[in-house]
Structure formats: C-alpha cells, structure tokens
Design a protein around this motif. Structure first.
Motif, PDB file in Angstrom:
ATOM      1  N   LYS A  21       0.817  -1.205   0.000  1.00 36.60           N
ATOM      2  CA  LYS A  21       0.000   0.000   0.000  1.00 36.60           C
ATOM      3  C   LYS A  21       0.851   1.255   0.000  1.00 36.60           C
ATOM      4  O   LYS A  21       0.426   2.297  -0.471  1.00 36.60           O
ATOM      5  CB  LYS A  21      -0.922  -0.010   1.211  1.00 36.60           C
ATOM      6  N   LYS A  22       2.080   1.159   0.561  1.00 35.36           N
ATOM      7  CA  LYS A  22       2.932   2.338   0.648  1.00 35.36           C
ATOM      8  C   LYS A  22       3.849   2.493  -0.555  1.00 35.36           C
ATOM      9  O   LYS A  22       4.525   3.502  -0.677  1.00 35.36           O
ATOM     10  CB  LYS A  22       3.773   2.265   1.924  1.00 35.36           C
ATOM     11  N   ARG A  23       3.950   1.437  -1.388  1.00 40.60           N
ATOM     12  CA  ARG A  23       4.799   1.537  -2.567  1.00 40.60           C
ATOM     13  C   ARG A  23       4.185   2.489  -3.592  1.00 40.60           C
ATOM     14  O   ARG A  23       2.992   2.499  -3.820  1.00 40.60           O
ATOM     15  CB  ARG A  23       4.980   0.158  -3.214  1.00 40.60           C
ATOM     16  N   LYS A  24       5.057   3.259  -4.219  1.00 41.42           N
ATOM     17  CA  LYS A  24       4.620   4.201  -5.233  1.00 41.42           C
ATOM     18  C   LYS A  24       5.381   3.939  -6.530  1.00 41.42           C
ATOM     19  O   LYS A  24       6.604   3.854  -6.531  1.00 41.42           O
ATOM     20  CB  LYS A  24       4.850   5.653  -4.783  1.00 41.42           C
ATOM     21  N   THR A  25       4.644   3.769  -7.600  1.00 38.82           N
ATOM     22  CA  THR A  25       5.247   3.546  -8.911  1.00 38.82           C
ATOM     23  C   THR A  25       5.483   4.888  -9.583  1.00 38.82           C
ATOM     24  O   THR A  25       4.564   5.679  -9.760  1.00 38.82           O
ATOM     25  CB  THR A  25       4.339   2.688  -9.793  1.00 38.82           C
ATOM     26  N   ARG A  26       6.724   5.118  -9.921  1.00 36.84           N
ATOM     27  CA  ARG A  26       7.082   6.383 -10.554  1.00 36.84           C
ATOM     28  C   ARG A  26       6.810   6.302 -12.050  1.00 36.84           C
ATOM     29  O   ARG A  26       7.283   5.402 -12.732  1.00 36.84           O
ATOM     30  CB  ARG A  26       8.556   6.696 -10.316  1.00 36.84           C
ATOM     31  N   VAL A  27       6.022   7.209 -12.547  1.00 39.69           N
ATOM     32  CA  VAL A  27       5.664   7.251 -13.961  1.00 39.69           C
ATOM     33  C   VAL A  27       6.484   8.339 -14.645  1.00 39.69           C
ATOM     34  O   VAL A  27       6.448   9.503 -14.235  1.00 39.69           O
ATOM     35  CB  VAL A  27       4.157   7.522 -14.154  1.00 39.69           C
ATOM     36  N   ASP A  28       7.236   7.926 -15.657  1.00 39.31           N
ATOM     37  CA  ASP A  28       8.024   8.884 -16.428  1.00 39.31           C
ATOM     38  C   ASP A  28       7.125   9.446 -17.526  1.00 39.31           C
ATOM     39  O   ASP A  28       6.837   8.773 -18.528  1.00 39.31           O
ATOM     40  CB  ASP A  28       9.250   8.194 -17.036  1.00 39.31           C
ATOM     41  N   VAL A  29       6.679  10.649 -17.342  1.00 39.81           N
ATOM     42  CA  VAL A  29       5.725  11.262 -18.264  1.00 39.81           C
ATOM     43  C   VAL A  29       6.328  11.418 -19.662  1.00 39.81           C
ATOM     44  O   VAL A  29       5.655  11.212 -20.676  1.00 39.81           O
ATOM     45  CB  VAL A  29       5.256  12.627 -17.726  1.00 39.81           C
ATOM     46  N   GLY A  30       7.603  11.733 -19.718  1.00 39.09           N
ATOM     47  CA  GLY A  30       8.241  11.920 -21.021  1.00 39.09           C
ATOM     48  C   GLY A  30       8.246  10.651 -21.852  1.00 39.09           C
ATOM     49  O   GLY A  30       7.941  10.675 -23.047  1.00 39.09           O
ATOM     50  N   LEU A  31       8.576   9.518 -21.212  1.00 41.51           N
ATOM     51  CA  LEU A  31       8.584   8.249 -21.937  1.00 41.51           C
ATOM     52  C   LEU A  31       7.178   7.835 -22.354  1.00 41.51           C
ATOM     53  O   LEU A  31       6.980   7.264 -23.439  1.00 41.51           O
ATOM     54  CB  LEU A  31       9.215   7.154 -21.073  1.00 41.51           C
ATOM     55  N   VAL A  32       6.202   8.123 -21.507  1.00 36.53           N
ATOM     56  CA  VAL A  32       4.822   7.798 -21.851  1.00 36.53           C
ATOM     57  C   VAL A  32       4.375   8.602 -23.069  1.00 36.53           C
ATOM     58  O   VAL A  32       3.698   8.081 -23.969  1.00 36.53           O
ATOM     59  CB  VAL A  32       3.888   8.054 -20.654  1.00 36.53           C
ATOM     60  N   LEU A  33       4.756   9.871 -23.121  1.00 35.34           N
ATOM     61  CA  LEU A  33       4.397  10.698 -24.269  1.00 35.34           C
ATOM     62  C   LEU A  33       5.075  10.216 -25.547  1.00 35.34           C
ATOM     63  O   LEU A  33       4.497  10.281 -26.640  1.00 35.34           O
ATOM     64  CB  LEU A  33       4.766  12.164 -23.995  1.00 35.34           C
ATOM     65  N   LEU A  34       6.314   9.705 -25.421  1.00 33.73           N
ATOM     66  CA  LEU A  34       6.992   9.154 -26.590  1.00 33.73           C
ATOM     67  C   LEU A  34       6.319   7.865 -27.072  1.00 33.73           C
ATOM     68  O   LEU A  34       6.285   7.572 -28.268  1.00 33.73           O
ATOM     69  CB  LEU A  34       8.466   8.877 -26.262  1.00 33.73           C
ATOM     70  N   LEU A  35       5.789   7.101 -26.123  1.00 36.53           N
ATOM     71  CA  LEU A  35       5.136   5.843 -26.466  1.00 36.53           C
ATOM     72  C   LEU A  35       3.744   6.047 -27.055  1.00 36.53           C
ATOM     73  O   LEU A  35       3.270   5.242 -27.858  1.00 36.53           O
ATOM     74  CB  LEU A  35       5.045   4.962 -25.210  1.00 36.53           C
ATOM     75  N   LEU A  36       3.100   7.150 -26.680  1.00 38.43           N
ATOM     76  CA  LEU A  36       1.705   7.368 -27.039  1.00 38.43           C
ATOM     77  C   LEU A  36       1.437   7.370 -28.546  1.00 38.43           C
ATOM     78  O   LEU A  36       0.474   6.738 -28.999  1.00 38.43           O
ATOM     79  CB  LEU A  36       1.222   8.685 -26.408  1.00 38.43           C
ATOM     80  N   PRO A  37       2.243   8.038 -29.392  1.00 39.55           N
ATOM     81  CA  PRO A  37       1.941   8.015 -30.836  1.00 39.55           C
ATOM     82  C   PRO A  37       1.969   6.608 -31.421  1.00 39.55           C
ATOM     83  O   PRO A  37       1.123   6.258 -32.251  1.00 39.55           O
ATOM     84  CB  PRO A  37       3.043   8.901 -31.442  1.00 39.55           C
ATOM     85  N   GLY A  38       2.930   5.789 -31.002  1.00 43.11           N
ATOM     86  CA  GLY A  38       2.989   4.425 -31.498  1.00 43.11           C
ATOM     87  C   GLY A  38       1.793   3.597 -31.074  1.00 43.11           C
ATOM     88  O   GLY A  38       1.233   2.830 -31.867  1.00 43.11           O
ATOM     89  N   VAL A  39       1.378   3.765 -29.811  1.00 39.66           N
ATOM     90  CA  VAL A  39       0.209   3.032 -29.316  1.00 39.66           C
ATOM     91  C   VAL A  39      -1.041   3.459 -30.062  1.00 39.66           C
ATOM     92  O   VAL A  39      -1.872   2.623 -30.472  1.00 39.66           O
ATOM     93  CB  VAL A  39       0.047   3.246 -27.800  1.00 39.66           C
ATOM     94  N   LEU A  40      -1.191   4.761 -30.283  1.00 42.01           N
ATOM     95  CA  LEU A  40      -2.361   5.261 -31.007  1.00 42.01           C
ATOM     96  C   LEU A  40      -2.372   4.755 -32.452  1.00 42.01           C
ATOM     97  O   LEU A  40      -3.430   4.438 -33.002  1.00 42.01           O
ATOM     98  CB  LEU A  40      -2.381   6.790 -30.981  1.00 42.01           C
ATOM     99  N   TYR A  41      -1.193   4.676 -33.050  1.00 43.03           N
ATOM    100  CA  TYR A  41      -1.123   4.183 -34.429  1.00 43.03           C
ATOM    101  C   TYR A  41      -1.652   2.752 -34.514  1.00 43.03           C
ATOM    102  O   TYR A  41      -2.467   2.428 -35.392  1.00 43.03           O
ATOM    103  CB  TYR A  41       0.320   4.240 -34.921  1.00 43.03           C
ATOM    104  N   PHE A  42      -1.190   1.883 -33.627  1.00 42.97           N
ATOM    105  CA  PHE A  42      -1.625   0.489 -33.685  1.00 42.97           C
ATOM    106  C   PHE A  42      -3.092   0.349 -33.302  1.00 42.97           C
ATOM    107  O   PHE A  42      -3.808  -0.486 -33.856  1.00 42.97           O
ATOM    108  CB  PHE A  42      -0.752  -0.370 -32.769  1.00 42.97           C
ATOM    109  N   LEU A  43      -3.552   1.157 -32.370  1.00 46.52           N
ATOM    110  CA  LEU A  43      -4.958   1.071 -31.988  1.00 46.52           C
ATOM    111  C   LEU A  43      -5.883   1.525 -33.115  1.00 46.52           C
ATOM    112  O   LEU A  43      -6.885   0.867 -33.411  1.00 46.52           O
ATOM    113  CB  LEU A  43      -5.207   1.922 -30.735  1.00 46.52           C
ATOM    114  N   VAL A  44      -5.521   2.635 -33.761  1.00 49.41           N
ATOM    115  CA  VAL A  44      -6.403   3.224 -34.766  1.00 49.41           C
ATOM    116  C   VAL A  44      -6.319   2.486 -36.095  1.00 49.41           C
ATOM    117  O   VAL A  44      -7.353   2.229 -36.743  1.00 49.41           O
ATOM    118  CB  VAL A  44      -6.079   4.725 -34.956  1.00 49.41           C
TER     119      VAL A  44
END
Length: 317
Positions: A21-44
């Motif tokens: 419950k106390k563990r926190k997962t650190r999300v790298d926003v920059g890497l997620v934004l880099l991944l987003l166009p590729g994910v959207l391409y395959f989804l769409v």
C-alpha cells in the motif's frame, strides 16, 4: 594493565519490505508521451479496423450497417474455395511469394556478408549508400523505369536488335511477368534488407576471426564456421516474419504492372480484393479474403516458430 577495548560490532542491517500500500510507482511522463503516438497508431490503424471483420460473415450493406446487415455465415469463404478464379488468384499469390522467398530473401544476407568483408570503411559506406537508394523510390517510379527500358521500343529491345534478336514483349508476356516482379523486389529492397544483417554482424567477436586465422582458416571457412552461425538466429527470425506475409505480395507493384495480357498469371489476392471490394462493391467477400490472408499468415508463423524451437533455435516468442 590497560583496559581492553573491544571493537564495535555493527549490527547487520535488516531490510524490511515496504508494504504494497505504501509503494509508489514512478511514472516517467516523457517516456509515456513518446510511447503514445505508437500506441495510437496500432490502436487506430491495426486493432480498431479488426472490428470490421464481422463483414466477412454478412452480406454487408452500408445503408444497413453492421447490426442490420443479414448474416450469411461461411458463404463468402465457401465461394473463395469453390470459385475457379479465386483458386487461380491464390495459386498466383503462392507462386510469387515462393519465388520471392527463394530468390529475394537470401540475397540481402549474401549482400550484407559481402559488404561486411570489405576492408576499406569509405568504400563500404559508399556501397551501402548505393544499394540503399532504390528503397526510397516509390513503386510508381520503379515501374515507370522498367516500362521505359522494357517496352517494345525501349533500350533493352534496341540492344537486342543490335545482335539480330527479335524484340521481346517483356511487359505483355505472361512468361515474363512473375520474373520481373521478383527482380523488381530484389533491386528495390535488397539493400534495405541488409541493415538488420549488418547489425547482427557487428556483434560478432573479432577475436573469433583472429583465432581462425591462426588455425589456418581461409576467408570461406571463416564465413562458413563463424559468420553464418553467428547470424543464424537473426536469419531464422526474419524468415519466420517473412512467412507471416506469404499471402501479401504488394498491391501497388502488382497493380501497376498488370495489364489484360498478364491478368492470368499476375492477379493476386491484393489486387483481387481491390477488384472485388472497390470496383464491384462486394465488400463482404473482400473482407473474407483479407481474413483468410491473416489466418494463413498466423498459422505459418506459429508452425515456423515451433519448428525453429524444436531444432534448438530461437523464435520470435
């Protein structure tokens, strides 16, 4: 007597696990934004259109939509395997794919090994750039070049005329259609296909070649016993992926090369879908053909992957 000073004994550090419950997962926003166009391409463009496969089991009408179009079950698949024209198109597709695997697939491997054996870096880079260039030309340009050279009054027939050889109908002869298709693929894509093989060759330990030279191995033996085994897994993976596209021969190239004289041997599944789905408006049948192509590719990939693992090689999964 002087007092004996006992060394201080450090207690071992006890690492305690942090409660979930106390563990926190650190999300790298920059890497997620880099991944987003590729994910959207395959989804769409890849996954979302798969919902339209339901049309292969319907007599689809754009006025009725997916939910109101009548269901016909396996009707279109039965037509695909019973119609003589469909069977001929499947045969043409398999023949052209077989020729491409037999001739166009090994050539980039051989070309990459030859480039890798070049000693001078500047000459190697020049050859690499030279063989890469055709990849960046569109099929419209490639076919246009072949038409200019191979037409009845083209350069090739003019050269044949100098040797008293009758002009050859390269563009309208059914016997020349499939060899020309394979040759175009070799000329356009062989240089680009060497990239992965050259990357694999860059990872080969140079010490292996030095040890082989000390043992008296010549260049041919070094290539056979060191180079080829080092890139064997890469070749197998590329072959498995190529088998997944065995029913895809390329629409644009075939469509541009087709004419009424070569339709008998040149009409493949990609162009057949266009004629049926776009020109004749039979969208449901065209969707069934596309589903059949995907199913065949999936089955071949699974079989090839299991076969490779059975012989102790690495697969794609």
């Amino acid at each position: 007597m002087e007092p004996v000073i006992k060394p201080e004994v450090k207690k071992p550090t006890v690492f305690r696990s942090v409660p979930r419950k106390k563990r926190k997962t650190r999300v790298d926003v920059g890497l997620v934004l880099l991944l987003l166009p590729g994910v959207l391409y395959f989804l769409v463009y890849k996954y979302l259109p798969m919902l339209g496969l339901v049309m292969s089991f319907q007599d689809y009408s754009p006025f009725l939509g997916f939910w109101k179009s009548p269901w016909v079950g396996w009707k279109h698949f039965e037509t695909l395997f019973q119609d003589k024209e469909s069977l001929r198109v499947i045969w043409n597709t398999l023949v052209i794919s077989f020729y491409q695997i037999l001739f166009a697939f090994p050539l980039p491997i051989l070309l990459a090994i030859l480039i890798h054996e070049l000693r001078h870096q500047w000459y190697r880079r020049f050859i690499q750039s030279l063989v890469y260039l055709p990849h960046f030309l569109s099929w419209v340009v490639i076919v246009g070049i072949f038409v200019v050279f191979l037409r009845s009054d083209g350069l090739v027939n003019q050269l044949l005329g100098w040797f008293d050889i009758r002009p050859i109908s390269f563009l309208t002869s059914p016997d020349w259609f499939q060899p020309l298709i394979v040759f175009q693929v070799i000329w356009k894509e062989s240089g680009w296909g060497t990239i992965i093989i050259l990357a694999a060759l860059a990872g080969v330990n140079p010490g292996l070649y030095e040890a082989a030279v000390i043992d008296g191995a010549n260049r041919w033996q070094q290539m056979w016993y060191i180079t080829l085994p080092a890139i064997r897994n890469t070749i197998i993976i590329l072959l498995i992926l190529r088998l997944g596209t065995v029913m895809d021969t390329g629409f644009e190239q075939i469509f541009l090369m087709l004419n009424p004289f070569t339709m008998e041997v040149g009409n493949v599944l990609d162009t057949y879908v266009y004629y049926k789905g776009i020109q004749q408006g039979d969208v449901s049948f065209a969707t069934a053909v596309g589903l059949f192509k995907g199913a065949v590719g999936l089955v071949l990939v699974v079989i090839a992957n299991r076969t490779a693992k059975r012989f102790g090689q690495g697969g794609i999964y």
